[in-house]
Design an enzyme around this catalytic site. Structure first.
Site, PDB file in Angstrom:
ATOM      1  N   GLY A   1       7.432  81.154 -33.126  1.00 34.01           N
ATOM      2  CA  GLY A   1       6.156  80.450 -33.073  1.00 34.01           C
ATOM      3  C   GLY A   1       5.415  80.476 -34.388  1.00 34.01           C
ATOM      4  O   GLY A   1       5.991  80.785 -35.428  1.00 34.01           O
TER       5      GLY A   1
ATOM      6  N   GLU B   1       5.869  74.022 -41.632  1.00 28.65           N
ATOM      7  CA  GLU B   1       6.734  72.933 -42.090  1.00 28.65           C
ATOM      8  C   GLU B   1       8.214  73.346 -42.139  1.00 28.65           C
ATOM      9  O   GLU B   1       9.108  72.512 -41.948  1.00 28.65           O
ATOM     10  CB  GLU B   1       6.240  72.454 -43.461  1.00 28.65           C
ATOM     11  CG  GLU B   1       6.870  71.183 -43.973  1.00 28.65           C
ATOM     12  CD  GLU B   1       6.739  69.992 -43.038  1.00 28.65           C
ATOM     13  OE1 GLU B   1       5.743  69.912 -42.276  1.00 28.65           O
ATOM     14  OE2 GLU B   1       7.658  69.135 -43.034  1.00 28.65           O
TER      15      GLU B   1
ATOM     16  N   HIS C   1       9.821  75.347 -39.941  1.00 33.36           N
ATOM     17  CA  HIS C   1      10.327  75.117 -38.582  1.00 33.36           C
ATOM     18  C   HIS C   1      10.472  73.621 -38.296  1.00 33.36           C
ATOM     19  O   HIS C   1      11.453  73.188 -37.702  1.00 33.36           O
ATOM     20  CB  HIS C   1       9.363  75.707 -37.538  1.00 33.36           C
ATOM     21  CG  HIS C   1       9.129  77.169 -37.654  1.00 33.36           C
ATOM     22  ND1 HIS C   1       7.915  77.695 -38.061  1.00 33.36           N
ATOM     23  CD2 HIS C   1       9.934  78.242 -37.404  1.00 33.36           C
ATOM     24  CE1 HIS C   1       7.987  79.021 -38.042  1.00 33.36           C
ATOM     25  NE2 HIS C   1       9.193  79.380 -37.661  1.00 33.36           N
TER      26      HIS C   1
ATOM     27  N   GLN D   1      13.145  93.261 -32.038  1.00 31.75           N
ATOM     28  CA  GLN D   1      13.473  93.207 -33.460  1.00 31.75           C
ATOM     29  C   GLN D   1      12.355  93.737 -34.354  1.00 31.75           C
ATOM     30  O   GLN D   1      12.440  93.631 -35.568  1.00 31.75           O
ATOM     31  CB  GLN D   1      13.885  91.782 -33.866  1.00 31.75           C
ATOM     32  CG  GLN D   1      12.771  90.760 -33.906  1.00 31.75           C
ATOM     33  CD  GLN D   1      13.320  89.347 -34.046  1.00 31.75           C
ATOM     34  OE1 GLN D   1      13.984  88.826 -33.138  1.00 31.75           O
ATOM     35  NE2 GLN D   1      13.080  88.710 -35.174  1.00 31.75           N
TER      36      GLN D   1
ATOM     37  N   GLN E   1      17.039  79.155 -44.230  1.00 36.92           N
ATOM     38  CA  GLN E   1      17.794  79.951 -45.202  1.00 36.92           C
ATOM     39  C   GLN E   1      16.934  81.052 -45.819  1.00 36.92           C
ATOM     40  O   GLN E   1      17.453  81.973 -46.430  1.00 36.92           O
ATOM     41  CB  GLN E   1      18.372  79.023 -46.280  1.00 36.92           C
ATOM     42  CG  GLN E   1      19.368  79.672 -47.204  1.00 36.92           C
ATOM     43  CD  GLN E   1      20.602  80.206 -46.471  1.00 36.92           C
ATOM     44  OE1 GLN E   1      21.302  79.471 -45.781  1.00 36.92           O
ATOM     45  NE2 GLN E   1      20.856  81.511 -46.571  1.00 36.92           N
TER      46      GLN E   1
ATOM     47  N   GLN F   1      19.589  87.139 -41.810  1.00 37.80           N
ATOM     48  CA  GLN F   1      19.606  86.747 -40.398  1.00 37.80           C
ATOM     49  C   GLN F   1      20.673  85.675 -40.151  1.00 37.80           C
ATOM     50  O   GLN F   1      21.414  85.733 -39.167  1.00 37.80           O
ATOM     51  CB  GLN F   1      18.228  86.221 -39.994  1.00 37.80           C
ATOM     52  CG  GLN F   1      18.174  85.582 -38.622  1.00 37.80           C
ATOM     53  CD  GLN F   1      16.745  85.269 -38.202  1.00 37.80           C
ATOM     54  OE1 GLN F   1      16.024  86.138 -37.734  1.00 37.80           O
ATOM     55  NE2 GLN F   1      16.333  84.028 -38.392  1.00 37.80           N
TER      56      GLN F   1
ATOM     57  N   SER G   1       5.462  82.272 -41.182  1.00 37.19           N
ATOM     58  CA  SER G   1       4.352  82.500 -40.254  1.00 37.19           C
ATOM     59  C   SER G   1       3.519  83.677 -40.723  1.00 37.19           C
ATOM     60  O   SER G   1       2.311  83.732 -40.496  1.00 37.19           O
ATOM     61  CB  SER G   1       4.889  82.780 -38.848  1.00 37.19           C
ATOM     62  OG  SER G   1       5.770  81.747 -38.464  1.00 37.19           O
ATOM     63  N   ARG G   2       4.166  84.628 -41.386  1.00 29.27           N
ATOM     64  CA  ARG G   2       3.460  85.837 -41.821  1.00 29.27           C
ATOM     65  C   ARG G   2       2.483  85.569 -42.970  1.00 29.27           C
ATOM     66  O   ARG G   2       1.636  86.416 -43.258  1.00 29.27           O
ATOM     67  CB  ARG G   2       4.457  86.926 -42.220  1.00 29.27           C
ATOM     68  CG  ARG G   2       5.195  87.521 -41.027  1.00 29.27           C
ATOM     69  CD  ARG G   2       6.052  88.716 -41.426  1.00 29.27           C
ATOM     70  NE  ARG G   2       6.493  89.497 -40.270  1.00 29.27           N
ATOM     71  CZ  ARG G   2       7.675  89.371 -39.666  1.00 29.27           C
ATOM     72  NH1 ARG G   2       8.552  88.488 -40.117  1.00 29.27           N
ATOM     73  NH2 ARG G   2       7.986  90.125 -38.630  1.00 29.27           N
TER      74      ARG G   2
END
Lengths: 280, 280
Positions: free
Chosen positions: A31, A35, A37, A61, A148, A153, A186-187
């Site tokens: 969430g 841009e 996402h 996680q 990327q 991940q 998001s962070r």
């Protein structure tokens, strides 16, 4: 767009599409859509009949001292954005829907976590692999899309797909950046305004390292150390790591055709990561 | 019956059936098929359109000092038996087909392995869960069949199916026994003739414990200790464990509606397990 919160509702949609032979693109997110996402959703939209986006801030996680509670949650905005990009199903399960019982099993990532984020976030990639496996089994996508920016991940998910024979194509899309170069995340919402200014130095240092490598620098250890020192001096954040590794194998030995320059900076309430991947 | 050794051949069959909407029953085995396995194949045959049997001696579930090399392999006999019972596809992958690369991931069983075989075979159930996940993803069965003799394995697989949302019904079938009560097991082939005679005492002791419980014995700890002593005196094998636990939760606290009495005996070249499950 259908907004679903239960596995049963998701499954009902999924079975309908299966009957009709529809291909499915899946964009798993936590969430606070930005841009980056949205570029994944757009790509999924062009390459598949149907698009599922999930929003799930996965407690598994996050380490005990990490930012699970502080992770940005902007569900109303997310809904509007996902719908605008042509999402067919937005899957937003509560924690109890994804983990109805204390789990008996998890996926353990047993290789490739001794570097980058794996080193400083023990258990993080076990949590990522476990929830991605669960989400893949619930959504059964033909293709799944990841940014990327989270390079390790992507490697973890690709390895898991190979190891467990999951019938999913994992697609990594380029990092989307703010005008000043900061990787969208998001962070970023959790940066103070001073830290936000500071944060651009993360990408600048990756660029400097890139230039040095392109100019023929071969002393990787020295370059890493120098960049780390320089980054340390340029920011109020704490340098968690700055590493130059073979890509995609993420080993010190440069055995692949690409190299990743990756770094992580810890600010007061946000840990930022970024990377550049170059051909050698 | 089709005999296939590669994931690609299996997938070709599987896709055909999927197109035709066929239901699939799956019986995973390590070969050396006996009447216990055949009873599972027959059950799968009656409950599904198509039946897949796999034979794979999974190195991941054997400890370094265990009987991987000595595990009985009787593939020609197995083929004939599987065909006779109406198997549609016999999947017999070489190790390199199941583990083409050193794995990056495994399933870790993080609960319920501090008792029974989990206690004396560290890592065993991680290996079981990992290979069963892989086989489930390759065969995509509607139903999968396991012998109740391996009760802890059944619990592990059922928990994994729940945790990972696998669309498989896990069915456990009663233990099939020789006339003298010995539970059928591929490992029985590795008993000396003296040990074979001895081995019947395993089931006899479970029966004695069952009688005692049915007669109202409530001191579980004392009953366990007494049965363990008696079993020790009755056999040349080594008693690995004799435990009485709540079933299916496998806890000391008797909170379920059933109880399992389970034991393991180590002979010179074979480790045998057996159990009885009773209502309380």
């Amino acid at each position: 767009m259908k907004y679903v919160t239960t596995k049963a509702e998701l499954e009902a949609e999924r079975l309908n599409w299966e009957k009709d032979g529809k291909t499915v693109g899946f964009v798993p997110t936590m969430g606070a859509l930005h841009e980056g996402h949205l570029s994944l959703i757009r790509k999924a939209r062009t390459e598949n009949d149907m698009v599922i986006v999930s929003i799930f801030v996965n407690p598994l996680q996050f380490g005990p001292d990490e930012d699970y509670d502080a992770y940005p949650r902007t569900i109303d905005m997310d809904k509007a954005l996902a719908e605008k990009e042509g999402t067919d199903v937005l899957f937003v399960p509560p924690v109890a829907e994804m983990y109805p019982q204390p789990p008996y099993n998890k996926v353990s990532v047993i290789k490739g976590t001794d570097v980058l984020c794996g080193k400083s976030r023990p258990g993080h990639f076990d949590g990522v692999a476990t929830v991605v496996l669960k989400l893949f089994l619930l959504t059964r996508p033909n293709r799944a899309y990841f940014g990327q920016k989270d390079a390790q991940q992507v490697a973890v998910v690709k390895n898991m797909v190979n190891d467990f024979h999951l019938p999913v194509e994992v697609i990594a899309s380029p990092t989307i950046r703010e005008k000043d170069g900061l990787a969208m995340s998001s962070r970023n919402k959790n940066l103070t305004s001073e830290e936000r200014e500071d944060a651009t130095t993360l990408f600048s240092h990756l660029k400097i390292a890139e230039d040095r490598l392109r100019s023929g620098e071969t002393n990787i250890t020295e370059l890493e150390a120098e960049m780390k020192r320089s980054l340390h001096n340029a920011t109020s954040g704490t340098v968690d790591y700055l590493e130059i590794l073979s890509f995609p194998s993420l080993t010190k030995e440069l055995k692949d055709k690409q190299v990743i320059i990756a770094a992580a900076l810890q600010f007061s309430k946000a840990r930022l990561i970024d990377n550049i991947i170059i051909d050698i």
